[in-house]
Design a protein around this motif. Structure first.
Motif, PDB file in Angstrom:
ATOM      1  N   GLN A 144       1.063  -5.059  -9.417  1.00  0.00           N
ATOM      2  CA  GLN A 144       1.301  -4.526  -8.085  1.00  0.00           C
ATOM      3  C   GLN A 144       0.172  -4.932  -7.146  1.00  0.00           C
ATOM      4  O   GLN A 144      -1.003  -4.754  -7.458  1.00  0.00           O
ATOM      5  CB  GLN A 144       1.427  -3.007  -8.124  1.00  0.00           C
ATOM      6  N   ILE A 146       0.696  -4.408  -3.386  1.00  0.00           N
ATOM      7  CA  ILE A 146       0.787  -3.469  -2.268  1.00  0.00           C
ATOM      8  C   ILE A 146       1.874  -2.440  -2.571  1.00  0.00           C
ATOM      9  O   ILE A 146       3.005  -2.804  -2.899  1.00  0.00           O
ATOM     10  CB  ILE A 146       1.153  -4.188  -0.951  1.00  0.00           C
ATOM     11  N   THR A 147       1.518  -1.179  -2.446  1.00  0.00           N
ATOM     12  CA  THR A 147       2.501  -0.111  -2.623  1.00  0.00           C
ATOM     13  C   THR A 147       2.626   0.753  -1.385  1.00  0.00           C
ATOM     14  O   THR A 147       3.600   1.513  -1.257  1.00  0.00           O
ATOM     15  CB  THR A 147       2.145   0.790  -3.821  1.00  0.00           C
ATOM     16  N   GLU A 148       1.639   0.669  -0.479  1.00  0.00           N
ATOM     17  CA  GLU A 148       1.730   1.435   0.762  1.00  0.00           C
ATOM     18  C   GLU A 148       1.032   0.681   1.893  1.00  0.00           C
ATOM     19  O   GLU A 148       0.141  -0.136   1.664  1.00  0.00           O
ATOM     20  CB  GLU A 148       1.128   2.828   0.609  1.00  0.00           C
ATOM     21  N   VAL A 149       1.469   0.969   3.100  1.00  0.00           N
ATOM     22  CA  VAL A 149       0.905   0.363   4.304  1.00  0.00           C
ATOM     23  C   VAL A 149       0.739   1.470   5.345  1.00  0.00           C
ATOM     24  O   VAL A 149       1.671   2.247   5.581  1.00  0.00           O
ATOM     25  CB  VAL A 149       1.821  -0.743   4.859  1.00  0.00           C
ATOM     26  N   THR A 157      11.059  -2.472  -0.253  1.00  0.00           N
ATOM     27  CA  THR A 157      10.518  -3.823  -0.109  1.00  0.00           C
ATOM     28  C   THR A 157      11.629  -4.820  -0.384  1.00  0.00           C
ATOM     29  O   THR A 157      12.346  -4.694  -1.371  1.00  0.00           O
ATOM     30  CB  THR A 157       9.353  -4.054  -1.081  1.00  0.00           C
ATOM     31  N   TYR A 199       0.583 -10.128   4.848  1.00  0.00           N
ATOM     32  CA  TYR A 199      -0.443  -9.849   3.837  1.00  0.00           C
ATOM     33  C   TYR A 199      -1.402 -11.021   3.761  1.00  0.00           C
ATOM     34  O   TYR A 199      -0.988 -12.166   3.555  1.00  0.00           O
ATOM     35  CB  TYR A 199       0.218  -9.623   2.477  1.00  0.00           C
ATOM     36  N   LYS A 204      -6.979  -9.196   1.556  1.00  0.00           N
ATOM     37  CA  LYS A 204      -6.110  -8.188   0.939  1.00  0.00           C
ATOM     38  C   LYS A 204      -5.601  -7.160   1.964  1.00  0.00           C
ATOM     39  O   LYS A 204      -5.107  -6.092   1.597  1.00  0.00           O
ATOM     40  CB  LYS A 204      -6.818  -7.438  -0.204  1.00  0.00           C
ATOM     41  N   GLU A 205      -5.693  -7.487   3.229  1.00  0.00           N
ATOM     42  CA  GLU A 205      -5.250  -6.567   4.264  1.00  0.00           C
ATOM     43  C   GLU A 205      -3.805  -6.842   4.673  1.00  0.00           C
ATOM     44  O   GLU A 205      -3.335  -7.980   4.615  1.00  0.00           O
ATOM     45  CB  GLU A 205      -6.159  -6.685   5.495  1.00  0.00           C
ATOM     46  N   VAL A 206      -3.127  -5.775   5.112  1.00  0.00           N
ATOM     47  CA  VAL A 206      -1.740  -5.877   5.574  1.00  0.00           C
ATOM     48  C   VAL A 206      -1.684  -5.492   7.042  1.00  0.00           C
ATOM     49  O   VAL A 206      -2.247  -4.478   7.460  1.00  0.00           O
ATOM     50  CB  VAL A 206      -0.804  -4.968   4.763  1.00  0.00           C
TER      51      VAL A 206
END
Length: 369
Positions: A144, A146-149, A157, A199, A204-206
């Motif tokens: 995994q 990303i699981t949240e933003v 997703t 992404y 590693k930022e969204v």
């Protein structure tokens, strides 16, 4: 209105809708000038699996790979070896034994959009329940990413595309209110909580690029990476977000379509194949034009199959559209009677063939151009 009268009216309406379904009274017509030979596609059956939503070929050209309804990702190894297990998106595999069990998707996972990164051979996965994932070239359990933003869980997703020049990945979260197995209620209620995001692999930022989308679905970059497309299924259109150049940051309508778009895939020429789940028929036009009507239908004692049949016009069919780099319709392929292909979710062009997935069928199709 008392309960007895409500029940009587509901029963009468369901009976009328059943008649409409059985006589295909809302069936959409063929698109003028379309090529209606998609029924000539070759079929490759899945082995004890269902719903090959997305298709991807690895950097060596092998495959395709496809995600199926029980949470696995399969690899096609030719007629001799057939389909083999390659990866899975959930470690909870004990009870994931049925090819199609929507009530188990949140446990088993439901991989949707797939994309390979050419330089690493890693396979990126948009799992409807477990978020944005990646698995290495040898497969196995996906990791995994990303699981949240913005402190909000990824709820549905859906798809992605990879920009290997800028080292970023664009992906969609269809809704923050409805799960994948609730896709019809999401459309009928005209939910507009979908998002297009970016992404950054390095930081590693969204970043959320677009909000308030009506069923954010397929994603595709242009050949020159100047814009990214996102399918807005409920509105039957493709939106274009400009990434570079004088229009950078602007959004416009790339194409208005005669049906409900799913995934978008670019070919070597820079053209785009769009798979339509179904054409827009009289019933779906009515439901989406008058929100009260759509919500009323959701309250009726209709099964998923009955509601879906109304949504598609009562007659299963398949339609794929090729768009130019400017959004012009270049070609329309149809199986108007649903003899071979139905409810297609992706069209991938490779070596003079179209590889066709379907989220609601136990096979993929191959059509010779």
């Amino acid at each position: 209105m008392n309960a007895k009268l409500k029940l009587t009216l509901s029963t009468t309406l369901v009976a009328l809708l059943s008649i409409i379904i059985s006589f295909n009274m809302f069936a959409p017509r063929a698109i003028p000038g379309s090529n209606t030979h998609l029924d000539g596609a070759k079929i490759i059956q899945l082995d004890s699996a269902f719903g090959p939503e997305s298709l991807a070929f690895d950097p060596n050209g092998d495959g395709p790979y496809t995600g199926v309804a029980d949470g696995r990702i399969l690899k096609w190894q030719g007629d001799a070896l057939g389909w083999t297990d390659f990866a899975f998106t959930s470690f909870q595999r004990k009870d994931c034994v049925r090819p199609f069990a929507p009530e188990m998707e949140h446990i088993c996972g439901r991989p949707l959009g797939l994309r390979f990164e050419k330089k690493t051979g890693d396979l990126y996965i948009a799992d409807a329940y477990f978020g944005f994932q990646v698995v290495g070239p040898t497969g196995g359990l996906a990791t995994q990413l990303i699981t949240e933003v913005e402190d909000q869980q990824l709820y549905f997703t859906n798809d992605m595309d990879i920009d290997e020049i800028d080292d970023v990945i664009y992906f969609t979260d269809t809704s923050t209110s409805f799960r994948r197995r609730q896709f019809l209620p999401s459309i009928f209620s005209k939910d507009k909580t979908g998002r297009l995001m970016k992404y950054s692999k390095s930081s590693k930022e969204v970043t959320v690029l677009l909000r308030d989308l009506a069923f954010a679905n397929g994603v595709a970059l242009s050949k020159d990476h100047s814009f990214v497309l996102v399918a807005e299924t409920t509105t039957c259109r493709i939106l274009r977000l400009w990434l570079h150049g004088p229009n950078s940051g602007n959004v416009d309508v790339f194409a208005e379509l005669p049906g409900f778009p799913d995934n978008i895939r670019r070919n070597m020429k820079g053209e785009f194949w769009v798979a339509l789940h179904a054409k827009k028929g009289h019933f779906s036009k009515l439901a989406l034009s008058y929100q009260w009507f759509g919500k009323t239908c959701l309250k009726l004692p209709l099964s998923f199959m009955q509601l879906h049949s109304l949504f598609i016009g009562g007659k299963p069919h398949a339609i794929a559209i090729k768009l130019s780099e400017n959004g012009e319709i270049l070609d329309v392929l149809e199986d108007t009677e649903g003899k071979t292909m139905r409810f297609i979710s992706e069209v991938e062009e490779k070596d003079g063939k179209l590889w066709i997935g379907s989220v609601m069928m136990p096979f993929i199709g191959i059509y010779n151009l």
